[in-house]
Scaffold this motif. Structure first.
Motif, mmCIF file in Angstrom:
data_model
loop_
_atom_site.group_PDB
_atom_site.id
_atom_site.type_symbol
_atom_site.label_atom_id
_atom_site.label_comp_id
_atom_site.label_asym_id
_atom_site.label_seq_id
_atom_site.Cartn_x
_atom_site.Cartn_y
_atom_site.Cartn_z
ATOM 1 N N GLY A 62 -2.359 -3.742 -1.006
ATOM 2 C CA GLY A 62 -3.160 -3.965 -2.208
ATOM 3 C C GLY A 62 -2.311 -4.059 -3.457
ATOM 4 O O GLY A 62 -2.809 -3.934 -4.579
ATOM 5 N N LEU A 63 -1.000 -4.314 -3.280
ATOM 6 C CA LEU A 63 -0.045 -4.281 -4.394
ATOM 7 C C LEU A 63 -0.435 -5.241 -5.522
ATOM 8 O O LEU A 63 -0.381 -4.881 -6.702
ATOM 9 C CB LEU A 63 1.359 -4.623 -3.874
ATOM 10 N N SER A 64 -0.857 -6.457 -5.155
ATOM 11 C CA SER A 64 -1.136 -7.455 -6.185
ATOM 12 C C SER A 64 -2.436 -7.187 -6.937
ATOM 13 O O SER A 64 -2.731 -7.841 -7.931
ATOM 14 C CB SER A 64 -1.181 -8.856 -5.551
ATOM 15 N N GLN A 65 -3.219 -6.227 -6.457
ATOM 16 C CA GLN A 65 -4.497 -5.910 -7.116
ATOM 17 C C GLN A 65 -4.429 -4.637 -7.970
ATOM 18 O O GLN A 65 -5.412 -4.256 -8.606
ATOM 19 C CB GLN A 65 -5.596 -5.726 -6.059
ATOM 20 N N TYR A 189 13.466 -9.026 2.077
ATOM 21 C CA TYR A 189 13.118 -7.848 2.882
ATOM 22 C C TYR A 189 13.132 -6.565 2.059
ATOM 23 O O TYR A 189 12.308 -5.678 2.274
ATOM 24 C CB TYR A 189 14.046 -7.726 4.094
ATOM 25 N N ALA A 190 14.050 -6.468 1.101
ATOM 26 C CA ALA A 190 14.090 -5.286 0.238
ATOM 27 C C ALA A 190 12.772 -5.128 -0.507
ATOM 28 O O ALA A 190 12.207 -4.027 -0.595
ATOM 29 C CB ALA A 190 15.247 -5.388 -0.754
ATOM 30 N N SER A 191 12.232 -6.235 -1.027
ATOM 31 C CA SER A 191 10.978 -6.157 -1.794
ATOM 32 C C SER A 191 9.789 -5.864 -0.886
ATOM 33 O O SER A 191 8.877 -5.138 -1.266
ATOM 34 C CB SER A 191 10.751 -7.438 -2.597
ATOM 35 N N MET A 192 9.802 -6.414 0.342
ATOM 36 C CA MET A 192 8.699 -6.153 1.278
ATOM 37 C C MET A 192 8.622 -4.676 1.659
ATOM 38 O O MET A 192 7.553 -4.069 1.626
ATOM 39 C CB MET A 192 8.874 -6.984 2.554
ATOM 40 N N PHE A 193 9.762 -4.113 2.049
ATOM 41 C CA PHE A 193 9.753 -2.710 2.473
ATOM 42 C C PHE A 193 9.520 -1.768 1.295
ATOM 43 O O PHE A 193 8.889 -0.723 1.446
ATOM 44 C CB PHE A 193 11.049 -2.371 3.219
ATOM 45 N N LYS A 199 11.887 3.817 0.626
ATOM 46 C CA LYS A 199 12.883 4.019 -0.443
ATOM 47 C C LYS A 199 14.076 3.133 -0.116
ATOM 48 O O LYS A 199 14.831 3.393 0.815
ATOM 49 C CB LYS A 199 13.305 5.497 -0.481
ATOM 50 N N VAL A 200 14.225 2.043 -0.887
ATOM 51 C CA VAL A 200 15.236 1.028 -0.574
ATOM 52 C C VAL A 200 16.430 1.127 -1.522
ATOM 53 O O VAL A 200 16.262 1.261 -2.732
ATOM 54 C CB VAL A 200 14.625 -0.390 -0.667
ATOM 55 N N HIS A 224 10.919 -5.247 -11.666
ATOM 56 C CA HIS A 224 9.781 -4.963 -10.791
ATOM 57 C C HIS A 224 10.191 -4.200 -9.544
ATOM 58 O O HIS A 224 9.459 -3.335 -9.080
ATOM 59 C CB HIS A 224 9.056 -6.255 -10.429
ATOM 60 N N LEU A 225 11.369 -4.530 -9.015
ATOM 61 C CA LEU A 225 11.828 -3.815 -7.821
ATOM 62 C C LEU A 225 12.213 -2.373 -8.172
ATOM 63 O O LEU A 225 11.962 -1.458 -7.396
ATOM 64 C CB LEU A 225 13.001 -4.560 -7.177
ATOM 65 N N ARG A 226 12.792 -2.177 -9.343
ATOM 66 C CA ARG A 226 13.098 -0.801 -9.759
ATOM 67 C C ARG A 226 11.809 -0.005 -9.939
ATOM 68 O O ARG A 226 11.754 1.195 -9.672
ATOM 69 C CB ARG A 226 13.909 -0.811 -11.054
ATOM 70 N N ASP A 227 10.751 -0.709 -10.372
ATOM 71 C CA ASP A 227 9.442 -0.076 -10.506
ATOM 72 C C ASP A 227 8.890 0.364 -9.154
ATOM 73 O O ASP A 227 8.070 1.270 -9.073
ATOM 74 C CB ASP A 227 8.468 -1.057 -11.177
ATOM 75 N N LEU A 228 9.356 -0.292 -8.081
ATOM 76 C CA LEU A 228 8.976 0.088 -6.717
ATOM 77 C C LEU A 228 10.005 1.027 -6.097
ATOM 78 O O LEU A 228 10.091 1.175 -4.875
ATOM 79 C CB LEU A 228 8.841 -1.169 -5.835
ATOM 80 N N SER A 229 10.835 1.641 -6.956
ATOM 81 C CA SER A 229 11.842 2.646 -6.561
ATOM 82 C C SER A 229 13.022 2.077 -5.788
ATOM 83 O O SER A 229 13.652 2.774 -4.989
ATOM 84 C CB SER A 229 11.194 3.771 -5.735
#
Length: 467
Positions: A62-65, A189-193, A199-200, A224-229
């Motif tokens: 549900g990430l995009s919502q 793949y980094a963004s998907m996981f 924790k990538v 955005h990726l840093r926002d996803l840790s």
């Protein structure tokens, strides 16, 4: 008489299109492929599975919502590998059926097994039964593809330490992961996981990632990726990876140590030419297994062609398809037009990136004047509807004649809407065309009009002041 007018080695995007193009020109065509690899790496372990996985991740998380429903929004709380694999396998099976049907419909003969050259006009095919059969040909097209490059110093086990082909077969969603290499595949793949909650940590020996992309877009992706840790370690190299009972330990040359459930290597790709016995046909490959070709995709042996990833850059499914078609036409003596220089690049990170034409850095380095027009998705009604507040479209425009020099898109639907800019550029259109065009409302494509107006207004202001 040869067994086949055209023999194609490999059924990936380039091989399929080459075989079908030759068949449509009335040639007897044979296609050599392993039983379980119809469609090549693209369908079975690469492009299609990874993009299907991305769609499953976006939907289930549900990430995009979350911009609409809050950061805690989830479609499914505990996402398992079987959730992801179900959709992936469904798509692979469907696509394999489509390819088999297309080949059969065009009367392309499938030759099951692996091929290696016997001489410049014949191939030994090993069907796995212990008996090899010889197949002769007038023209051959090598479309053998690539496999992930595996450093000799790394002990891959396809569970704890994997490559980009093996990552889709993980038994569980890892809690932590180290991605070695910040290229296109590594970042996808980094963004998907990261979206799945893993924790990538990304380790890249260069000082930045995706340096062929627009710098502003890359900075937005990093944000955005840093926002996803996601943690980035640029200018770092992996010295060793140690496997322990419960995890792996990544030791960097700088002395840092990173513990992770899984380590994924994305260290480039190697041409699958080592088993082809190229020397028997009078051919050679470089150390990365790539074959050199001319403008018509002919190798050093003029009746043998090579296409797709096995010839190197750009190594995209999209360009490979066109290379296969053009090589087949040339091999069959048909007139061909050169591949258009405007080729879009699509990167399926989360959010996705796509561009066509020049970047700001390239234009600056060549002393080419340009103006920038920007549209942000948050200013578009459709951007608000889909919950994308970060997307953007950037136009690079020549102030002299209004031609589009580059189109860069970041966010929802980037790989789709970039083709509007590609079409305008390819037809010699100008920013005025986009200013005067009516776009459906509300759409993301409307970003073109907003960005075009932005650029046109800037150019008009400079002209007014400068006289």
């Amino acid at each position: 008489m040869y067994d086949y007018d055209v023999l194609v080695l490999g059924s990936g995007p380039s091989g399929q299109k080459a075989a079908i193009a030759a068949a449509k020109l009335g040639r007897r065509v044979g296609l050599v492929e392993r039983r379980d690899m119809i469609g090549g790496v693209c369908i079975n372990t690469g492009t299609v599975p990874s993009k299907t996985l991305r769609e499953a991740v976006l939907y289930l998380t549900g990430l995009s919502q979350r911009d609409l429903y809050g950061s805690s929004y989830r479609v499914k709380e505990d996402i398992t590998v079987s959730d992801l694999a179900a959709r992936t396998q469904h798509v692979i099976n469907r696509q394999t059926d489509v390819i088999r049907n297309q080949l059969a419909r065009n009367r392309v003969t499938m030759i099951t097994g692996t091929g290696r050259f016997a001489d410049a006009h014949s191939v030994w095919v090993d069907g796995g039964s212990g008996h090899e059969s010889k197949v002769t040909f007038d023209k051959a097209i090598i479309a053998a593809g690539t496999r992930p490059a595996r450093p000799d110093s790394v002990d891959f086990d396809d569970r704890t330490i994997v490559d980009s082909d093996g990552v889709i077969n993980l038994q569980a969603v890892p809690r932590s992961m180290v991605v070695v290499g910040a290229g296109v595949i590594g970042m996808e793949y980094a963004s998907m996981f990261a979206a799945l909650g893993t924790k990538v940590t990304v380790v890249e020996r260069r000082e930045k990632m995706l340096d062929f992309c627009d710098e502003e877009v890359v900075e937005s992706l990093k944000y955005h990726l840093r926002d996803l840790s996601v943690t980035f370690r640029f200018g770092e190299e992996v010295a060793a990876v140690e496997k322990h009972q419960t995890a792996a330990l990544c030791i960097l040359k700088s002395g840092k140590k990173i513990a992770a459930d899984t380590v994924m290597y994305s260290a480039g790709r190697q041409g699958q030419t080592d088993g082809l016995a190229l020397e028997a046909a009078g051919l050679t490959a470089d150390r990365r297994g790539r074959i050199e070709v001319d403008a018509h995709f002919r190798t050093a042996v003029e009746h043998i062609y090579a296409v797709g990833d096995v010839i190197g850059f750009p190594a995209l499914a999209s360009t490979s398809m066109e290379q296969g078609r053009l090589a087949a036409q040339h091999a069959c003596g048909e007139p061909v037009r050169a591949m258009h220089e405007l080729q879009p690049i699509g990167i399926y990170t989360i959010p996705e990136i796509s561009f066509v034409g020049k970047t700001e850095d390239e234009l600056t380095d060549s002393a080419t004047p340009f103006e920038v027009g920007i549209a942000r998705y948050r200013e578009l009604a459709r951007g608000q509807i889909v919950g994308d507040s970060y997307g953007m479209l950037k136009l690079l425009v020549s102030p002299d004649d209004g031609r589009l020099l580059g189109v860069h898109v970041f966010g929802t639907g980037a790989t789709e809407i970039v083709h509007i800019g590609q079409a305008v550029m390819g037809c010699g259109g100008t920013v005025d065309y986009l200013v005067d065009t009516v776009f459906n409302y509300p759409t993301l494509a409307e970003a073109y009009k907003v960005a075009a107006l932005d650029a046109a207004n800037k150019i008009r202001n400079i002209t007014r002041i400068d006289g």
